[in-house]
Motif scaffolding. Sequence first.
Motif, PDB file in Angstrom:
ATOM      1  N   GLU A  16     -27.162  70.033-140.675  1.00 40.01           N
ATOM      2  CA  GLU A  16     -28.338  70.866-140.934  1.00 40.01           C
ATOM      3  C   GLU A  16     -29.449  70.077-141.610  1.00 40.01           C
ATOM      4  OE1 GLU A  16     -26.730  74.143-143.110  1.00 40.01           O
ATOM      5  OE2 GLU A  16     -26.043  75.190-141.293  1.00 40.01           O
ATOM      6  N   SER A  17     -29.090  69.143-142.488  1.00 49.25           N
ATOM      7  CA  SER A  17     -30.121  68.328-143.149  1.00 49.25           C
ATOM      8  C   SER A  17     -30.856  67.468-142.132  1.00 49.25           C
ATOM      9  CB  SER A  17     -29.477  67.443-144.221  1.00 49.25           C
ATOM     10  OG  SER A  17     -28.943  68.223-145.279  1.00 49.25           O
ATOM     11  N   ALA A  18     -30.102  66.862-141.203  1.00 52.11           N
ATOM     12  CA  ALA A  18     -30.720  66.021-140.183  1.00 52.11           C
ATOM     13  C   ALA A  18     -31.609  66.845-139.260  1.00 52.11           C
ATOM     14  CB  ALA A  18     -29.649  65.286-139.394  1.00 52.11           C
ATOM     15  N   GLU A  19     -31.130  68.024-138.872  1.00 50.07           N
ATOM     16  CA  GLU A  19     -31.932  68.881-137.997  1.00 50.07           C
ATOM     17  C   GLU A  19     -33.205  69.339-138.685  1.00 50.07           C
ATOM     18  OE1 GLU A  19     -28.274  70.685-135.265  1.00 50.07           O
ATOM     19  OE2 GLU A  19     -29.090  71.876-136.920  1.00 50.07           O
ATOM     20  N   ALA A  20     -33.113  69.654-139.969  1.00 51.79           N
ATOM     21  CA  ALA A  20     -34.302  70.072-140.703  1.00 51.79           C
ATOM     22  C   ALA A  20     -35.326  68.946-140.794  1.00 51.79           C
ATOM     23  CB  ALA A  20     -33.908  70.540-142.108  1.00 51.79           C
TER      24      ALA A  20
END
Length: 336
Positions: free
Chosen positions: A105-109
């Motif tokens: 989720e951090s990478a996608e954000a």
Amino acid sequence: MTLTVACLGAGYFARFHHEAWERIDGVAPIAVVDRDLPRAAEVGWPAFPTLEEAFARGVPDILDIATPPETHLAAIRAGLAAGVRLIICQKPFCAGMEEAVAATESAEAAGIPLIVHENFRFQPWYRVMRAALEAGRLGEVHQLTFRLRTGDGQGPRAYLDRQPYFQQMERFLVHETGVHWIDTFRFLLGRPDWVMADLRRMNPVIAGEDAGHVLFGFPGGVRALLDANRHLDHASDTPRRTFGEAELEGTEATITLRGDGGVRLRDHGSQAEDVLLPSRDWPGFAGDCVHALQAHVVAHLREGAPLENTARDYLDVLRIEEAVYRAAETGCRQTL
């Protein structure tokens, strides 16, 4: 366009990463990071004890993480904060599902691709099998069997010479090794519907399981079997080339993978074999699959080629892994 890369890790397997990067045209290694700075310096790249110090000298296009799972989330977040263009992270991916989801989720954000370094699907024999499947050469596929036979699990010194932490892993055979074939079976046959498992520990000096059978059920009645035993070996001069032997069987033909890396197809009712992939002395690790995965990432950055093994997709591998352990613990088939 020259791409720059920094590698986190200078341990046993990280050396395969370093060597492969050095063989990819148009890629410039600018840092290797390891808390053991003398070991990092042996790589021959600019060496740093922390990512922060490496990034202060220059932010790479690619951050390649080849350290233990408990370091992954912090390293991914450091790369995202620094503004790298893409991150590759070795498996096992993060320290459990919660951290893997958080990293994803951090990478996608941040809008930055995060790729799991699951390299077995990039081994040339599995690419050849996939091509034969797509060409319809097997007819109706019935089953896929892989016999994992590394031959390195016997006695009190098992794994100590190469990867000693194997002895302390409470989940070993599936979590560290069998997960490769969870992903490879998905690559060849799609997503399974259910799993059954019988796992056992045969060497008393290790903490986790080192042998077992895992059966996967796929749509249309297709089955895949992982028959794994790290005590036993197979016919090969290098057991870590293919790690074992495979058969992919259909109504029109059977494909066989041998320990020399050769792939052969035999038509139904025939004894003659068609060589799909001749055996050869591959550079690097296991059919040069580390190099193949890294070249795949470079092609994405240069040409926009679609990525395999995104973190989001790989979460499904982790879910299937958990189902395998539940199946072994309960003795019941687990629906996915």
